[in-house]
Write an enzyme that holds these catalytic residues in place. Structure first.
Site, PDB file in Angstrom:
ATOM      1  CE  LYS A 271     -92.638  19.911 -33.185  1.00  0.00           C
ATOM      2  NZ  LYS A 271     -92.525  21.225 -32.548  1.00  0.00           N
ATOM      3  NE  ARG A 345     -89.113  22.415 -22.395  1.00  0.00           N
ATOM      4  CZ  ARG A 345     -89.568  23.655 -22.594  1.00  0.00           C
ATOM      5  NH1 ARG A 345     -90.040  24.362 -21.578  1.00  0.00           N
ATOM      6  NH2 ARG A 345     -89.542  24.203 -23.794  1.00  0.00           N
TER       7      ARG A 345
HETATM    8  N1  BES Z   1     -88.036  20.279 -31.417  1.00  0.00           N
HETATM    9  C1  BES Z   1     -88.807  21.412 -31.042  1.00  0.00           C
HETATM   10  C2  BES Z   1     -88.074  22.720 -31.237  1.00  0.00           C
HETATM   11  C3  BES Z   1     -87.801  23.138 -32.660  1.00  0.00           C
HETATM   12  C4  BES Z   1     -88.659  23.993 -33.300  1.00  0.00           C
HETATM   13  C5  BES Z   1     -86.663  22.727 -33.310  1.00  0.00           C
HETATM   14  C6  BES Z   1     -88.388  24.410 -34.587  1.00  0.00           C
HETATM   15  C7  BES Z   1     -86.402  23.124 -34.603  1.00  0.00           C
HETATM   16  C8  BES Z   1     -87.263  23.971 -35.241  1.00  0.00           C
HETATM   17  C9  BES Z   1     -89.206  21.312 -29.576  1.00  0.00           C
HETATM   18  O1  BES Z   1     -89.377  20.032 -29.095  1.00  0.00           O
HETATM   19  C10 BES Z   1     -90.496  22.009 -29.421  1.00  0.00           C
HETATM   20  O2  BES Z   1     -91.454  21.555 -29.985  1.00  0.00           O
HETATM   21  N2  BES Z   1     -90.506  23.087 -28.669  1.00  0.00           N
HETATM   22  C11 BES Z   1     -91.680  23.843 -28.468  1.00  0.00           C
HETATM   23  C12 BES Z   1     -91.753  24.205 -27.006  1.00  0.00           C
HETATM   24  C13 BES Z   1     -93.077  24.780 -26.579  1.00  0.00           C
HETATM   25  C14 BES Z   1     -94.155  23.733 -26.662  1.00  0.00           C
HETATM   26  C15 BES Z   1     -92.952  25.285 -25.156  1.00  0.00           C
HETATM   27  C16 BES Z   1     -91.602  25.089 -29.341  1.00  0.00           C
HETATM   28  O3  BES Z   1     -90.522  25.648 -29.497  1.00  0.00           O
HETATM   29  O4  BES Z   1     -92.630  25.464 -29.895  1.00  0.00           O
HETATM   30 MN    MN Z   2     -91.349  19.313 -29.444  1.00  0.00          MN
END
Ligand code: BES
Ligand code: MN
Ligand code: ZN
Length: 491
Positions: A271, A345
């Site tokens: 990230k 997931r």
């Molecule tokens: N933990 C994150 C989701 C999240 C994002 C929670 C912002 C709280 C605030 C999750 O694991 C994630 O990174 N999801 C990705 C999925 C994508 C790679 C398909 C996302 O939402 O960008």
């Molecule tokens: Mn994630």
């Protein structure tokens, strides 16, 4: 906090040692009901309301001077609006409770005169007050106790149901505060092992059964998702299991699963720095499951509940899972990991498959900070609810409404499912063709629920707040736990 209920008597207001005296006001008119109180205090409420053109909307507060009254110089007198009496709901009382605490001097000792109220309104008011008094201070060199030291609620008529309602509020607020504490805890300390230890300690204290699977056991039993997500970190993953068995015959068998990513860097699909700090709360769903379970013995609900929290730290390293890796989930399904940041997931899939096999549940509910996409769709205060069963969805929405947590039902769009087909494995862990990232994530989870009645609560956005507002606190909000408790009560 010392909590108590009393039958409202004019004399209480002046006799109480409380530094803040609050009167709940319906229709912006203190009215005849408040007359004895007004006389006891020596305050002409109606005159103040008129002079300040006070509207008395839900949560509006009018602070009045106490000098020259029977209260002396140092007290705070608050008029707290309930809006139109006919429209007042539990949410109105929750807001009012929060408003009192936020306006009271610190530390706050409060006497609140509620007037004619139902037990549900007492629960809501006390919840609002207790939740608003929360602050996360354990990391300060000088930690502070909660700002609210005592709350006395005056009601016109006091029944055993009112007393039970106050106790209920206390359990629910404590469970919410527990979620907030766990989720606000910095990840330097908060490893999967730490979370498992906290869960075990709570289980012992409250009388739940607890089992923690360590990496060896996870490997032996085929938890490929949890192991892959945890593989980049030196702080190894765990699967936490809590079991609540009611004293009598159970009305239903429930499986709760909560995402327990103790920190989500994204892994090798790393990230950007913006927002990464917030990923210490990526175990908020798991914390809600732990907090729900530990509240059940005291509430004594007649349901048999298992809580599962797959806990892992998602880190990039030489041992981390790579994009393109294929993993084998509990139960044997294979998944091509195309983005290591779609890790929630993967851990949930293992836990869902295992929980269903081992518990044979009537209902399965998972909670997860799963996708940023749900926040794009619904904003910061509303969580997504996905379900393959309309009755379950409606029951959860009703519970959420009572609990003062907002959910919006989202569709499981069948046409998007094929976006999860992988040429290499049984599934891939991200879609891409259609957008709707929260939907594809839910469709992915559905592959692991074996056709059971299932709901998935995507709380990614609602689990955190940038500011204090009403009963919501900055940082982790504790979202979901009161909906779960209300729903379990309804079974
Ligand atoms: N933990 C994150 C989701 C999240 C994002 C929670 C912002 C709280 C605030 C999750 O694991 C994630 O990174 N999801 C990705 C999925 C994508 C790679 C398909 C996302 O939402 O960008
Ligand atoms: Mn994630
Ligand atoms: Zn995550």
């Amino acid at each position: 906090v010392t909590l108590s209920l009393t039958v409202e008597q004019a004399g209480d207001l002046t006799a109480t040692g409380a530094a803040t005296v609050a009167l709940l006001v319906r229709d912006a008119a203190p009215g005849t009901a408040a007359a004895p109180l007004a006389a006891a205090l020596g305050i002409d409420f109606a005159a103040h309301v008129e002079r300040e053109s006070w509207k008395g909307e839900a949560g509006d507060v009018l602070a009045l001077p106490s000098y020259g009254t029977a209260l002396g110089e140092t007290r705070t007198v608050l008029l707290v609006g309930l809006g139109k009496a006919a429209d007042a709901t539990a949410a109105t009382f929750r807001k009012a409770g929060a408003a009192v605490v936020r306006k009271a001097g610190k530390p706050a000792s409060v006497y609140a005169a509620l007037g004619e109220t139902t037990p549900a309104e007492v629960t809501a008011f006390a919840e609002g007050a207790l939740l608003a008094s929360y602050a996360f201070t354990s990391q300060k060199s000088d930690p502070k106790p909660p700002s609210l030291t005592s709350l006395t609620i005056g009601v016109r008529r006091l029944t055993p149901k009112h007393t039970a309602a106050l106790t209920r509020a206390q359990h629910r607020a404590a469970a919410t505060a527990l979620v907030r504490d766990l989720a606000n805890q910095p990840s330097l300390d908060k490893t999967p092992e730490w979370l498992a230890k906290r869960a075990s300690a709570l289980a012992k204290k409250t009388g739940l059964d607890v089992t923690v699977l360590e990496p060896e056991a996870l490997a032996a039993q085929g938890f490929g998702g949890i192991l892959a997500v945890g593989s980049g970190s030196t702080r190894t993953p765990r699967l936490i299991r809590l079991d609540y068995k009611p004293a009598g015959k159970a009305k239903a068998r429930v499986l709760l699963v909560g995402k327990g990513i103790t920190f989500d860097t994204g892994g090798l699909s790393i990230k950007p720095n913006d927002g990464m700090a917030a990923m210490k709360t990526d175990m908020a769903g798991g914390a809600a499951v732990i907090a729900t379970l530990q509240a059940l013995p005291a509430l004594g609900l007649p349901v048999r509940v298992t809580g599962l929290v797959p806990a892992a730290e998602n880190m990039p390293s030489g041992t981390a899972a790579r994009p393109g890796d294929v993993i084998r989930h509990y139960g044997g399904r294979t998944v091509e990991v195309l983005n290591t940041d779609a890790e929630g997931r993967l851990v949930l899939a293992d836990a869902l498959a295992y929980g269903i096999e081992s518990c044979n549940p009537d209902y399965v509910v998972d909670l997860a900070t799963l996708t940023g996409a749900i926040g794009i769709a619904l904003g910061k205060r509303v969580a997504g609810l996905f379900a393959n069963d309309d009755k379950l969805a409606d029951a959860l929405l009703k519970a959420a409404d009572e609990a003062g947590e907002r959910f919006w039902r989202m569709p499981l769009v069948e046409d998007y499912r094929r976006d999860l087909d992988s040429p290499t494995a049984d599934l891939k862990n991200i879609g891409g063709k259609f957008g709707g990232g929260a939907i594809t994530a839910a469709l992915f989870l559905r592959e692991f629920v074996d056709g059971r009645r299932w709901a998935h609560l995507d709380i990614a956005s609602a689990a955190r707040s940038d500011n204090d507002e009403d009963e919501i606190s900055k940082g982790a909000t504790g979202f979901g736990v009161r909906t779960l408790l209300t729903w379990l009560e309804s079974l």
